[in-house]
Design a protein around this motif. Structure first.
Motif, PDB file in Angstrom:
ATOM      1  N   THR A 181       0.838  -1.203   0.000  1.00 53.48           N
ATOM      2  CA  THR A 181       0.000   0.000   0.000  1.00 53.48           C
ATOM      3  C   THR A 181       0.873   1.254   0.000  1.00 53.48           C
ATOM      4  N   LEU A 182       1.912   1.225   0.804  1.00 50.90           N
ATOM      5  CA  LEU A 182       2.875   2.329   0.847  1.00 50.90           C
ATOM      6  C   LEU A 182       3.425   2.621  -0.544  1.00 50.90           C
ATOM      7  N   MET A 183       3.780   1.571  -1.275  1.00 44.93           N
ATOM      8  CA  MET A 183       4.350   1.735  -2.606  1.00 44.93           C
ATOM      9  C   MET A 183       3.332   2.356  -3.560  1.00 44.93           C
ATOM     10  N   PHE A 184       2.083   1.888  -3.514  1.00 49.13           N
ATOM     11  CA  PHE A 184       1.047   2.443  -4.390  1.00 49.13           C
ATOM     12  C   PHE A 184       0.743   3.893  -4.018  1.00 49.13           C
ATOM     13  N   GLN A 185       0.608   4.154  -2.734  1.00 47.01           N
ATOM     14  CA  GLN A 185       0.238   5.492  -2.287  1.00 47.01           C
ATOM     15  C   GLN A 185       1.270   6.523  -2.713  1.00 47.01           C
ATOM     16  N   ASN A 186       2.543   6.127  -2.744  1.00 48.78           N
ATOM     17  CA  ASN A 186       3.608   7.111  -2.947  1.00 48.78           C
ATOM     18  C   ASN A 186       4.252   7.080  -4.335  1.00 48.78           C
ATOM     19  N   SER A 187       3.625   6.394  -5.292  1.00 48.53           N
ATOM     20  CA  SER A 187       4.267   6.290  -6.614  1.00 48.53           C
ATOM     21  C   SER A 187       3.334   6.714  -7.735  1.00 48.53           C
ATOM     22  N   LYS A 188       3.908   7.366  -8.739  1.00 46.54           N
ATOM     23  CA  LYS A 188       3.182   7.579  -9.990  1.00 46.54           C
ATOM     24  C   LYS A 188       3.250   6.287 -10.808  1.00 46.54           C
ATOM     25  N   PRO A 189       2.369   6.141 -11.790  1.00 50.03           N
ATOM     26  CA  PRO A 189       2.408   4.910 -12.587  1.00 50.03           C
ATOM     27  C   PRO A 189       3.717   4.762 -13.351  1.00 50.03           C
ATOM     28  N   PHE A 248      24.633   3.614  14.881  1.00 48.88           N
ATOM     29  CA  PHE A 248      24.254   3.304  13.504  1.00 48.88           C
ATOM     30  C   PHE A 248      22.788   2.868  13.427  1.00 48.88           C
ATOM     31  N   LYS A 249      22.387   2.071  14.401  1.00 44.00           N
ATOM     32  CA  LYS A 249      20.982   1.658  14.452  1.00 44.00           C
ATOM     33  C   LYS A 249      20.077   2.876  14.556  1.00 44.00           C
ATOM     34  N   HIS A 250      20.473   3.773  15.423  1.00 42.58           N
ATOM     35  CA  HIS A 250      19.677   4.965  15.648  1.00 42.58           C
ATOM     36  C   HIS A 250      19.620   5.822  14.366  1.00 42.58           C
ATOM     37  N   ALA A 251      20.779   5.962  13.720  1.00 41.23           N
ATOM     38  CA  ALA A 251      20.839   6.745  12.479  1.00 41.23           C
ATOM     39  C   ALA A 251      19.924   6.139  11.421  1.00 41.23           C
ATOM     40  N   CYS A 252      19.957   4.824  11.344  1.00 41.29           N
ATOM     41  CA  CYS A 252      19.157   4.111  10.366  1.00 41.29           C
ATOM     42  C   CYS A 252      17.658   4.323  10.628  1.00 41.29           C
ATOM     43  N   ASN A 253      17.268   4.207  11.886  1.00 43.37           N
ATOM     44  CA  ASN A 253      15.867   4.420  12.243  1.00 43.37           C
ATOM     45  C   ASN A 253      15.431   5.855  11.962  1.00 43.37           C
ATOM     46  N   SER A 254      16.296   6.798  12.264  1.00 41.03           N
ATOM     47  CA  SER A 254      15.949   8.209  12.040  1.00 41.03           C
ATOM     48  C   SER A 254      15.816   8.493  10.544  1.00 41.03           C
ATOM     49  N   LEU A 255      16.743   7.964   9.777  1.00 41.33           N
ATOM     50  CA  LEU A 255      16.678   8.167   8.326  1.00 41.33           C
ATOM     51  C   LEU A 255      15.388   7.566   7.758  1.00 41.33           C
ATOM     52  N   GLU A 256      15.024   6.401   8.268  1.00 47.19           N
ATOM     53  CA  GLU A 256      13.784   5.756   7.841  1.00 47.19           C
ATOM     54  C   GLU A 256      12.585   6.682   8.089  1.00 47.19           C
ATOM     55  N   LYS A 257      12.550   7.280   9.265  1.00 44.51           N
ATOM     56  CA  LYS A 257      11.439   8.176   9.616  1.00 44.51           C
ATOM     57  C   LYS A 257      11.386   9.372   8.679  1.00 44.51           C
ATOM     58  N   VAL A 258      12.549   9.978   8.440  1.00 38.20           N
ATOM     59  CA  VAL A 258      12.628  11.156   7.571  1.00 38.20           C
ATOM     60  C   VAL A 258      12.095  10.816   6.175  1.00 38.20           C
ATOM     61  N   LEU A 259      12.523   9.680   5.657  1.00 41.38           N
ATOM     62  CA  LEU A 259      12.102   9.296   4.305  1.00 41.38           C
ATOM     63  C   LEU A 259      10.607   8.997   4.263  1.00 41.38           C
ATOM     64  N   ARG A 260      10.116   8.317   5.295  1.00 39.93           N
ATOM     65  CA  ARG A 260       8.681   8.026   5.338  1.00 39.93           C
ATOM     66  C   ARG A 260       7.854   9.301   5.345  1.00 39.93           C
ATOM     67  N   SER A 261       8.283  10.255   6.144  1.00 43.83           N
ATOM     68  CA  SER A 261       7.540  11.522   6.226  1.00 43.83           C
ATOM     69  C   SER A 261       7.509  12.210   4.875  1.00 43.83           C
ATOM     70  N   ALA A 262       8.575  11.993   4.088  1.00 45.40           N
ATOM     71  CA  ALA A 262       8.650  12.661   2.783  1.00 45.40           C
ATOM     72  C   ALA A 262       7.953  11.850   1.694  1.00 45.40           C
ATOM     73  N   GLY A 263       7.321  10.755   2.081  1.00 46.05           N
ATOM     74  CA  GLY A 263       6.601   9.967   1.080  1.00 46.05           C
ATOM     75  C   GLY A 263       7.503   9.079   0.235  1.00 46.05           C
ATOM     76  N   VAL A 264       8.713   8.815   0.711  1.00 45.32           N
ATOM     77  CA  VAL A 264       9.598   7.882  -0.008  1.00 45.32           C
ATOM     78  C   VAL A 264       9.347   6.475   0.541  1.00 45.32           C
ATOM     79  N   PRO A 265       8.986   5.529  -0.335  1.00 50.07           N
ATOM     80  CA  PRO A 265       8.778   4.172   0.164  1.00 50.07           C
ATOM     81  C   PRO A 265      10.126   3.588   0.594  1.00 50.07           C
TER      82      PRO A 265
END
Lengths: 478, 478
Positions: free
Chosen positions: A292-300, A435-452
């Motif tokens: 669903t994340l992929m569909f919601q955030n992608s053009k065809p 590194f774990k923390h950095a990875c989790n934070s980066l994940e959050k940032v990307l999610r907020s920006a609509g990047v799957p």
């Protein structure tokens, strides 16, 4: 016959009565207290707790029964134990309260004589009284726009995804988890044993619902599978229909009978169903959220041709194998593209094929920008997978990671890629907490920006594959 | 010919020379500095950094060349760029330093003329000088018992898992990640392009290595596939051989040529390979870690019949479907067992079939103990999957979770289950930080206690399936 207007009224109720609201309701963490959940979510309509032993519950005047209500309501929710349901349902019928959700379990799904008898009884009452019933054995509604949720842990924000579920647990899990990935809902409807309102009725409604762009479903069985097939075929052309069809094996079918009491249908029917309708298939809570994340955030995408940009030789091989398994093509980089890329990426240790294995690019947003600009313009590339091996992005250090690559990927990458669908696989294996923390934070940032964004390599490939398969199907069907 | 004694000496070196040790080596976070990594891991043997421009590196006296060393060493590690490798290798041959690891890349795997020529050159030198060479294009050794690691992020603790990898990145990722799941290693050997020492040589060595109980591999290709098949067939009977065979598709095979320059072999050969040898197949870093975890922490099951104990109707259906897909049987609970269980588990809301759907049991270690005692004694049940839906374990609250269920599962569950293999699926979808934290803590507690714990439902089922398939295969083969 379920009419659009009765559903409309039921799904946006201006008044609700909850039969069996607990006397000792609190706003604290009692997740199974439906009335308290509605109050806590901030429902703004008129709310009538019904309990003969209470005067006031959570500040709302309580009534002894449905018949004692001063007026009819848009929705009655019954939470009493199964044996008490028939008499309350009869009261609904006689008082003209036609829209009912039965939360209670203990009917057909038990497979036992008493439950079967009770289900038959309420079915007759509903039919005779022309009631619209959601349930029994269901969690009911979560409709942020109506200010209504029958369970907790969900967001007040509305979105464009609708979810129909025969399972209450799945509805809770999916809606709680989805919200953390910035998937927001138009309507979530948990409808359990489907006494009068079935998946197909709700699907019809959603096909005309302007708030809904994507339809997701957890399905165990359906009364009229032919009708579901026809409707899904039609709706799927304009609104992607993504379905978890559970019960594809003998053991699964047995488990269904004790869950919602549905007839699961033969596996080969459902295989044909997905083939014919072009509906997207998912397999679990996690998988449904990700696709669903992929569909919601992608053009065809224009096709199924994927470029992979990352670091690591084994990764490249494994990614290529996974693409093959999922039916994605990894086109060879043409010599023309290769020349353009070679002018950006130095030769040593960087391999310009597809997958592109270039650790240097992973450590430089400006190099990555140039590479994405090249790939974005090539018409033989439809989609991009970016493999970020966070452990190898030494140049940033954990703190720098979000500012540099996080910023670039959130704000600019999509544009440079010419709006082609892209996904990020974010991988980290180091034990270091930073590194774990950095990875989790980066994940959050990307999610907020609509990047799957995904935490392994199989999921994004499988989701990109389903995205391109869907669009390929509807291009042909149109 | 690679002899056992030369490998033995190479893998437990009492002296190491590192050609190309950096002058500016520090003990800080320079992950790619091999010499510094060896020092930081605490290697206790004699260590000779070789760099003509340095006197002392990290406290060790530096030498200008191999020829200037006061004595021969058990292992020479070459980290210079590819064009410098042939002359150093020749020096190794003339000085009687026969065991060499070539870290450097830039040989056959480049697919370019210069790299191919260089590989041919070093191959001739090695052959003529009767050298044992690990690499080129590899990370080398991590052997905790020898106090030796060529990379960082790994544990000093020894274990019973060996890992052979054609990929340096995969070796790093796997060893870093495995350690976090309490998987410890006897030997990890990253051997890259396999100039003289191939996977089969190392496999032969490990088959007689008393420290190794499980053999894991990341394989792209092998020189003598027939020999690998014969050896794997033989070794797999006593030591499970778990292999990620990458390069199963055209794109994957193309990617291999630019990684380790191996011939991948046809997909149908490898399908037959796994069928005939009974070796266990894995698919990625994460998958290899998880299946190894299951093997390391389980006694042999008697068959493939799984009991599932958990909460949630949709979960039961999805789990049953997944078992079917993976070839696990979910035997019906007999009426005798049903009677025993019914005396422990109240009827309301708890369904005693298989899967058993009983939320009440999830909220009571004493009920769970009684249930496990019953299931542990039934000889038609070989393994157990426990589905803990943490979000629904209301009775504990997040803090109580670890003390109660964590304590029970870590200390007693295995015994009550009669030592049958069991796995835990730990699921949580709520956004609350305290639930996430509880879930992570419980995961850690269970891992420390040797309980295979997973964060979804597909992985444990797939791993239990491979565990039972392996034991089924060797029962027949013996």
């Amino acid at each position: 016959m379920i009419t659009k207007s009765s559903l409309e009224r039921m799904l946006h109720p201006k008044s609700i009565a909850v039969v069996g609201a607990r006397r000792d309701s609190t706003n604290s963490e009692a997740w199974m207290d439906l009335f308290a959940s509605i109050v806590q979510f901030g429902y703004k309509g008129r709310l009538y707790p019904i309990n003969p032993k209470a005067d006031v519950i959570l500040g709302y005047k309580a009534y002894p029964s449905i018949t004692s209500l001063p007026t009819s309501v848009d929705l009655v929710i019954i939470t009493l134990s199964a044996p008490h349901v028939p008499s309350v349902l009869s009261e609904c019928a006689t008082t003209g309260n036609r829209n009912v959700q039965i939360f209670s379990a203990g009917f057909k799904e038990t497979g036992e004589e008493e439950g079967l008898k009770l289900q038959q009884e309420i079915e007759e009452i509903a039919k005779k009284g022309e009631l619209s019933v959601i349930g029994p054995n269901c969690m009911g509604l979560y409709i942020p726009k109506a200010g209504l949720s029958c369970w907790r842990g969900v967001s007040e924000k509305s979105g464009s995804v609708a979810f129909l579920s025969q399972s209450g647990g799945f509805a809770e899990d999916f809606s709680s988890y989805a919200v953390q990935l910035n998937i927001c809902f138009s309507k979530v409807i948990s409808y359990g044993n489907a006494l009068t309102i079935d998946g197909t009725d709700l699907l019809t409604y959603l096909s005309e619902d302007d708030d809904t762009r994507f339809i997701t479903m957890y399905l165990e069985g359906v009364r009229n599978s032919r009708r579901l097939l026809e409707m899904t075929s039609k709706i799927n052309i304009t609104k992607p229909v993504i379905i978890v069809k559970a019960g594809q094996s003998d053991s699964g079918i047995k488990a269904i009978s004790s869950h919602t009491g549905s007839l699961a249908g033969a596996a080969h029917f459902w295989d044909a169903f997905f083939r014919q309708t072009g509906a997207v298939r998912a397999y679990s809570v996690e998988d449904l959220v990700h696709v669903t994340l992929m569909f919601q955030n992608s053009k065809p995408p224009n096709g199924n041709r994927l470029a992979i940009l990352g670091a690591g030789g084994a990764f490249s091989v494994i990614a290529a194998d996974a693409c093959n398994k999922e039916g994605l093509e990894i086109p060879a980089i043409t010599s023309d593209t290769q020349k353009k890329l070679r002018s950006i990426i130095p030769a040593a240790g960087n391999i310009i094929r597809n997958p592109i294995d270039a650790n240097l690019v992973m450590n430089s947003p400006s190099l990555m920008q140039s590479v994405l600009e090249v790939l974005g313009k090539e018409n033989y590339i439809d989609m991009l997978l970016l493999n970020l091996h966070v452990d190898w992005m030494y140049d940033y250090g954990p703190e720098g990671l979000i500012e540099t690559m996080g910023g670039f990927l959130s704000n600019d990458a999509r544009r440079y890629m010419n709006d082609k669908p892209f996904a990020v696989a974010l991988r980290s294996y180091r034990a270091d907490q930073e590194f774990k923390h950095a990875c989790n934070s980066l994940e959050k940032v990307l999610r907020s920006a609509g990047v799957p964004v995904f935490r392994n390599i199989e999921q994004p490939i499988s989701c990109l594959a389903r995205l391109s398969q869907y669009h390929n199907f509807i291009r042909k069907a149109r």
